[in-house]
Each structure stands twice: as C-alpha cells, then as structure tokens.
Design a protein around this motif. Structure first.
Motif, PDB file in Angstrom:
ATOM      1  N   LEU A 262       0.819  -1.217   0.000  1.00 31.80           N
ATOM      2  CA  LEU A 262       0.000   0.000   0.000  1.00 31.80           C
ATOM      3  C   LEU A 262       0.851   1.265   0.000  1.00 31.80           C
ATOM      4  O   LEU A 262       0.573   2.217  -0.745  1.00 31.80           O
ATOM      5  N   SER A 263       1.890   1.308   0.817  1.00 35.04           N
ATOM      6  CA  SER A 263       2.696   2.529   0.930  1.00 35.04           C
ATOM      7  C   SER A 263       3.387   2.890  -0.384  1.00 35.04           C
ATOM      8  O   SER A 263       3.700   4.056  -0.621  1.00 35.04           O
ATOM      9  N   ASP A 264       3.621   1.897  -1.237  1.00 39.41           N
ATOM     10  CA  ASP A 264       4.265   2.169  -2.522  1.00 39.41           C
ATOM     11  C   ASP A 264       3.358   2.958  -3.465  1.00 39.41           C
ATOM     12  O   ASP A 264       3.846   3.587  -4.423  1.00 39.41           O
ATOM     13  N   PHE A 265       2.049   2.913  -3.194  1.00 39.50           N
ATOM     14  CA  PHE A 265       1.093   3.535  -4.115  1.00 39.50           C
ATOM     15  C   PHE A 265       0.389   4.756  -3.520  1.00 39.50           C
ATOM     16  O   PHE A 265      -0.442   5.359  -4.181  1.00 39.50           O
ATOM     17  N   GLU A 266       0.731   5.102  -2.300  1.00 41.05           N
ATOM     18  CA  GLU A 266       0.118   6.271  -1.682  1.00 41.05           C
ATOM     19  C   GLU A 266       0.665   7.560  -2.296  1.00 41.05           C
ATOM     20  O   GLU A 266       1.873   7.686  -2.554  1.00 41.05           O
ATOM     21  N   ASP A 267      -0.215   8.471  -2.531  1.00 34.61           N
ATOM     22  CA  ASP A 267       0.159   9.829  -2.981  1.00 34.61           C
ATOM     23  C   ASP A 267       0.886   9.834  -4.325  1.00 34.61           C
ATOM     24  O   ASP A 267       1.765  10.671  -4.568  1.00 34.61           O
ATOM     25  N   PRO A 269       0.183   9.801  -8.671  1.00 33.55           N
ATOM     26  CA  PRO A 269      -0.883   9.939  -9.677  1.00 33.55           C
ATOM     27  C   PRO A 269      -1.147   8.597 -10.349  1.00 33.55           C
ATOM     28  O   PRO A 269      -0.285   7.714 -10.401  1.00 33.55           O
ATOM     29  N   ASP A 270      -2.346   8.447 -10.891  1.00 36.84           N
ATOM     30  CA  ASP A 270      -2.713   7.204 -11.562  1.00 36.84           C
ATOM     31  C   ASP A 270      -1.758   6.860 -12.700  1.00 36.84           C
ATOM     32  O   ASP A 270      -1.536   5.680 -13.002  1.00 36.84           O
ATOM     33  N   THR A 271      -1.185   7.890 -13.316  1.00 35.27           N
ATOM     34  CA  THR A 271      -0.286   7.652 -14.447  1.00 35.27           C
ATOM     35  C   THR A 271       1.013   6.958 -14.029  1.00 35.27           C
ATOM     36  O   THR A 271       1.734   6.444 -14.888  1.00 35.27           O
ATOM     37  N   GLU A 272       1.303   6.930 -12.720  1.00 37.49           N
ATOM     38  CA  GLU A 272       2.535   6.317 -12.233  1.00 37.49           C
ATOM     39  C   GLU A 272       2.332   4.905 -11.708  1.00 37.49           C
ATOM     40  O   GLU A 272       3.301   4.235 -11.316  1.00 37.49           O
ATOM     41  N   ILE A 273       1.075   4.437 -11.667  1.00 39.79           N
ATOM     42  CA  ILE A 273       0.800   3.132 -11.053  1.00 39.79           C
ATOM     43  C   ILE A 273       1.560   2.010 -11.748  1.00 39.79           C
ATOM     44  O   ILE A 273       2.227   1.185 -11.097  1.00 39.79           O
ATOM     45  N   THR A 274       1.487   1.953 -13.063  1.00 38.41           N
ATOM     46  CA  THR A 274       2.164   0.859 -13.765  1.00 38.41           C
ATOM     47  C   THR A 274       3.683   0.962 -13.634  1.00 38.41           C
ATOM     48  O   THR A 274       4.376  -0.067 -13.632  1.00 38.41           O
ATOM     49  N   VAL A 276       5.270   1.938 -10.932  1.00 37.02           N
ATOM     50  CA  VAL A 276       5.588   1.358  -9.630  1.00 37.02           C
ATOM     51  C   VAL A 276       5.444  -0.166  -9.679  1.00 37.02           C
ATOM     52  O   VAL A 276       6.266  -0.902  -9.118  1.00 37.02           O
ATOM     53  N   ILE A 277       4.417  -0.656 -10.353  1.00 41.97           N
ATOM     54  CA  ILE A 277       4.237  -2.105 -10.496  1.00 41.97           C
ATOM     55  C   ILE A 277       5.436  -2.723 -11.218  1.00 41.97           C
ATOM     56  O   ILE A 277       5.959  -3.769 -10.803  1.00 41.97           O
ATOM     57  N   ASP A 278       5.886  -2.077 -12.270  1.00 43.72           N
ATOM     58  CA  ASP A 278       7.047  -2.576 -13.002  1.00 43.72           C
ATOM     59  C   ASP A 278       8.294  -2.587 -12.109  1.00 43.72           C
ATOM     60  O   ASP A 278       9.108  -3.517 -12.170  1.00 43.72           O
ATOM     61  N   SER A 279       8.429  -1.547 -11.279  1.00 41.72           N
ATOM     62  CA  SER A 279       9.579  -1.485 -10.378  1.00 41.72           C
ATOM     63  C   SER A 279       9.545  -2.617  -9.350  1.00 41.72           C
ATOM     64  O   SER A 279      10.576  -3.256  -9.075  1.00 41.72           O
ATOM     65  N   LEU A 280       8.364  -2.886  -8.789  1.00 45.90           N
ATOM     66  CA  LEU A 280       8.233  -3.988  -7.832  1.00 45.90           C
ATOM     67  C   LEU A 280       8.501  -5.325  -8.514  1.00 45.90           C
ATOM     68  O   LEU A 280       9.127  -6.218  -7.926  1.00 45.90           O
ATOM     69  N   SER A 281       8.046  -5.465  -9.735  1.00 41.41           N
ATOM     70  CA  SER A 281       8.267  -6.705 -10.479  1.00 41.41           C
ATOM     71  C   SER A 281       9.754  -6.927 -10.714  1.00 41.41           C
ATOM     72  O   SER A 281      10.256  -8.051 -10.587  1.00 41.41           O
ATOM     73  N   THR A 282      10.465  -5.863 -11.046  1.00 39.99           N
ATOM     74  CA  THR A 282      11.915  -5.960 -11.229  1.00 39.99           C
ATOM     75  C   THR A 282      12.590  -6.334  -9.918  1.00 39.99           C
ATOM     76  O   THR A 282      13.498  -7.170  -9.883  1.00 39.99           O
ATOM     77  N   GLN A 283      12.134  -5.712  -8.833  1.00 37.10           N
ATOM     78  CA  GLN A 283      12.729  -5.975  -7.518  1.00 37.10           C
ATOM     79  C   GLN A 283      12.622  -7.447  -7.144  1.00 37.10           C
ATOM     80  O   GLN A 283      13.579  -8.035  -6.601  1.00 37.10           O
ATOM     81  N   TYR A 284      11.479  -8.058  -7.436  1.00 40.60           N
ATOM     82  CA  TYR A 284      11.263  -9.458  -7.061  1.00 40.60           C
ATOM     83  C   TYR A 284      11.499 -10.431  -8.215  1.00 40.60           C
ATOM     84  O   TYR A 284      11.192 -11.619  -8.098  1.00 40.60           O
TER      85      TYR A 284
END
Length: 297
Positions: A262-267, A269-274, A276-284
């Motif tokens: 949740l904290s990764d997506f707080e505050d 814009p909607d345009t940044e959601i994917t 952040v998802i891509d960054s988390l996917s790379t991380q894991y």
C-alpha cells in the motif's frame, strides 16, 4: 472466450467483474485481499458474490500455519460469506498432509518437533490426531524446528540463539508461513518467513511450505484437473508470493494494491501506477502481473 496472451503491460481494473470471462477458478489470498486480520475489506464480500454469480469457483490460498478448517472459520468471523468459497488451502494444511504421508522428514516417525507459534496451543491444535509428531521444548531434543507463527514483537534477535543451536545440529527448519510481514490495521506484523530466511543465511536447510512454492499451487490445481492453468486467476497483494507463485504455476495474476505494498502507491498519480508495479516486479524478479486493482471488489 479464448485467453489473451500477456503483453507485459499490467491492465489496470476498477472491478474484477471486468475480466470474468478470462478465468474459471479464482485463487484468493486471504490477508490483504479478503481482510486485514481483523475485519473484511469493504468490497470483499460483494466481490465474492460477483464471482459466485458468474459461476466462478473460488479457492482461498493462505500462508497460514494453521489448518484449513480454522481459516474457513476465521474468514466467516470477519463477516465474509465463507459458504461461497469452494475450498480453503493453507500452507499449514499442506504440511500436515505431508506429515501424514510421511514425506517431510527422512526416516521413520515419530518425529520430535520444536514448534514456534503465535499463541499457546496452536501447535497442538494443528497436530490434532497426527500421532507421529511429538512436540519438545529444547533444540537438543528435536529432529526439526517448525515455524508456524510468531508471538507479538518487533525484533527477530530473540530467535538467533535457537537458530544457532539448530544449525550446530544441522537440523532442518520447516517454515509453514513464508510471509515476511503480514497486514494488520494500521501496521504490519512480523512473520515467520524472516526467521526462516535468517536460518538460510546461516547456511541452514529450510523446507518452505506455502506461496510462492509449487506444492500449494499444485494442491489447488488438483481440485480442478479439467481446467487449464491459464484459466486460474491468482488474486493477491504480494508481488513476492502471489504474483511470483502464480507465474511459476502458470496461473494469471491480479495484483491488489491496498495490502502489503500500500505505501508504494500512496500519494502517486494514476499515471505512475504501472511504473511502480514494473519497479516492484523488477525488484522481485518476476514479470509484471496480468492485472491490478486498488482493492478486491
């Protein structure tokens, strides 16, 4: 309707109803999707009804060291309509079944286990009628250590002496809850996966039960042998466990953003959601999930 190939771009959804034609079995994480440990998420029960009305089978898959029946009762106690759920599969249940089949540890039983639990009585409740297991109090008496849950606390240092003693004896540690942290109202609580990882870092052997490891996903798939793998949809809030496990099993994945990430997506814009998802996917080290939604609904 034919399944769509994943394009590498996560499709953002407002409701699970948008993709009902894309799957036959919904594999639902418990914590972070259905409830936060104390109460159900606002739209979770209505989402269960949407799936049921569409004829979708639902399996709750949880990294819980406890048995399946206990978790079904817990789901109902959080105000969710548990009768809509086809089955509950937990890492604790899979471990119990493997002990019953004598496939966990080498050699004949009975086996002596040092168990780490969240509360007194948890280990005995989990063992139930399984007479091949004996619980002991000291590492020196044990054939293995079992991490089922952790008592409340903030540090992991208290487990270091036990792990060192287990490593000196080259005991296996069995972890039936691989989670590193679990959601709770307004916070996250420590979970057994961290202690198991500490043991691996020492060079010890860990037997992992639960997501993202294959055994629990194969237990789900065995209930629906006629359903192709890409017609299963894993709905979860953990990229490390739910998305990674789904991809390893050949399932589609729906990433829920209001759980442990949740904290990764707080505050943002909607345009940044994917992004952040891509960054988390790379991380894991996983591919981006097929779909994502703010909360299960």
């Amino acid at each position: 309707m034919a399944s769509k190939e994943h394009t590498g771009v996560t499709l953002l959804l407002n409701s699970v109803s948008e993709i009902l034609t894309q799957f036959d079995v919904a594999v639902l994480d418990q914590y972070g999707v259905l409830h936060n440990g104390v109460e159900a998420y606002p739209n979770a029960d209505s989402a269960l009804r949407v799936l049921a009305n569409a004829g979708v089978s639902m399996v709750v898959v949880s990294n819980s060291g406890k048995r399946a029946d206990f978790n079904r009762q817990r789901i109902a106690s959080r105000g969710l309509t548990a009768d809509l759920i086809t089955s509950v599969v937990t890492s604790g249940e899979i471990l119990w079944e493997d002990f019953a089949q004598e496939t966990v540890l080498s050699g004949p039983g009975p086996w002596k286990l040092l168990s780490i639990n969240g509360a007194a009585g948890d280990a005995e409740a989990w063992r139930a009628e399984l007479t091949s297991l004996i619980f002991v109090e000291e590492v020196s008496e044990a054939d293995a250590v079992v991490l089922m849950g952790l008592p409340d606390g903030d540090s992991f240092d208290e487990f270091t002496p036990m792990l060192r003693a287990a490593y000196q004896r080259r005991l296996p540690v069995i972890c039936s809850n691989p989670d590193r942290r679990s959601p709770a109202p307004g916070q996250f609580v420590r979970s057994p996966g961290n202690v198991a990882a500490m043991y691996e870092d020492m060079g010890g052997t860990v037997l992992w039960y639960g997501k993202p490891y294959p055994r629990i996903y194969e237990a789900v798939r065995s209930q629906f042998p006629e359903v192709s793998r890409d017609r299963f949809l894993m709905v979860g809030d953990s990229v490390e466990h739910d998305v990674q496990g789904a991809q390893g099993a050949g399932f589609r994945s729906l990433f829920v953003r209001n759980g442990i990430h949740l904290s990764d997506f707080e505050d943002i814009p909607d345009t940044e959601i994917t992004t952040v998802i891509d960054s988390l996917s790379t991380q894991y080290e996983v591919r981006p999930p097929d779909y994502s939604i703010a909360e299960f609904g």
